[in-house]
Design a protein around this motif. Structure first.
Motif, PDB file in Angstrom:
ATOM      1  N   UNK A  28      26.871   8.419 -74.420  1.00  0.00           N
ATOM      2  CA  UNK A  28      25.602   7.930 -74.026  1.00  0.00           C
ATOM      3  C   UNK A  28      25.404   6.447 -74.024  1.00  0.00           C
ATOM      4  N   UNK A  29      26.446   5.767 -74.515  1.00  0.00           N
ATOM      5  CA  UNK A  29      26.488   4.137 -74.502  1.00  0.00           C
ATOM      6  C   UNK A  29      27.340   3.747 -73.150  1.00  0.00           C
ATOM      7  N   UNK A  30      27.787   4.502 -72.290  1.00  0.00           N
ATOM      8  CA  UNK A  30      28.602   4.229 -71.316  1.00  0.00           C
ATOM      9  C   UNK A  30      27.739   3.115 -70.272  1.00  0.00           C
ATOM     10  N   UNK A  31      28.385   1.967 -70.216  1.00  0.00           N
ATOM     11  CA  UNK A  31      27.683   1.031 -69.056  1.00  0.00           C
ATOM     12  C   UNK A  31      27.188   1.674 -67.866  1.00  0.00           C
ATOM     13  N   UNK A  32      26.069   0.884 -67.501  1.00  0.00           N
ATOM     14  CA  UNK A  32      25.616   1.480 -66.210  1.00  0.00           C
ATOM     15  C   UNK A  32      26.422   1.447 -64.938  1.00  0.00           C
ATOM     16  N   UNK A  33      27.203   0.313 -64.861  1.00  0.00           N
ATOM     17  CA  UNK A  33      28.141  -0.018 -63.851  1.00  0.00           C
ATOM     18  C   UNK A  33      28.962   1.334 -63.823  1.00  0.00           C
TER      19      UNK A  33
END
Length: 242
Positions: free
Chosen positions: A169-174
């Motif tokens: 859930x913390x994966x960067x938006x990019x």
């Protein structure tokens, strides 16, 4: 079946390119996506460009622009030969053009002028030489040089890959913008590997053909890949960018 194949950084290694296309048994109905850095390294940079121009007349090819291609384009256009380019493979590229006439040089300049910064396919897969910095995606990139030079996308993907799956859930938006991202630019040799690497949503196809690695081609759907011999063995009297 028609395939879409992605090819890593070539760096003047025409023998490796011919070999890997043969090993992958590339057919005329395959689509080929090249990730850039066609020049600078081994002795056949100009010959690689001529080969790619001819290849694109026979089948569907998409060509991304790499940082080394930018340097060569500027040199062909206005004679600019910065020291940093000459020291990083540019001298071998200039030598490969020594006996080529102006008509051929102009044709090659047209090739460089038409290279794409990036490509997004119908399945929301991104192809780019290096990376991008904007959290809104490459279309919102404020510095086009990131397409040629950025390594933070790959470094971020590696960092996220090392995290627990509980942190998804913390994966960067990019990294969530695209189904998959295919890049070159950063040799997998930096991580003691000479095969394509996968981290998070990113595939790195630069397997060090400029140095003591191999040239790789991958089927983007099945992830099957083929490789040339170690390129240095194909050019035993040269050093490439080593």
């Amino acid at each position: 079946m028609k395939r879409t194949l992605v090819i890593g950084d070539i760096h003047g290694g025409l023998r490796a390119l011919r070999q890997v296309l043969e090993r992958a048994q590339v057919q005329h109905d395959d689509t080929l996506i090249f990730l850039g850095d066609y020049v600078d390294g081994w002795s056949e940079s100009a010959q690689v460009i001529e080969f790619l121009i001819q290849l694109s007349s026979q089948q569907s090819c998409l060509f991304m622009k790499g940082n080394h291609d930018m340097w060569c384009e500027n040199w062909l256009d206005n004679g600019l030969a910065p020291h940093v380019w000459l020291m990083h493979g540019g001298s071998s590229t200039a030598e490969s053009y020594r006996f080529l006439d102006m008509t051929t040089r102009r044709k090659h300049l047209d090739f460089f002028n038409q290279l794409k910064s990036y490509h997004i396919d119908a399945q929301n897969r991104l192809f780019v030489h290096a990376g991008f910095a904007s959290i809104h995606g490459p279309e919102d990139e404020h510095d086009d040089s990131n397409f040629l030079w950025d390594r933070t996308l790959w470094e971020t993907a590696l960092t996220m890959e090392r995290r627990s799956r509980q942190d998804d859930g913390m994966m960067p938006k990019r990294l969530k913008l695209f189904r998959e991202i295919f890049i070159g630019h950063t040799p997998t040799l930096n991580y003691n590997l000479d095969v394509p690497m996968h981290a998070s949503t990113v595939w790195n196809i630069d397997t060090g053909a400029a140095f003591y690695g191999k040239l790789s081609i991958m089927d983007i759907d099945t992830k099957e890949f083929w490789q040339s011999d170690t390129v240095q063995r194909l050019y035993p009297d040269e050093k490439g960018r080593n």
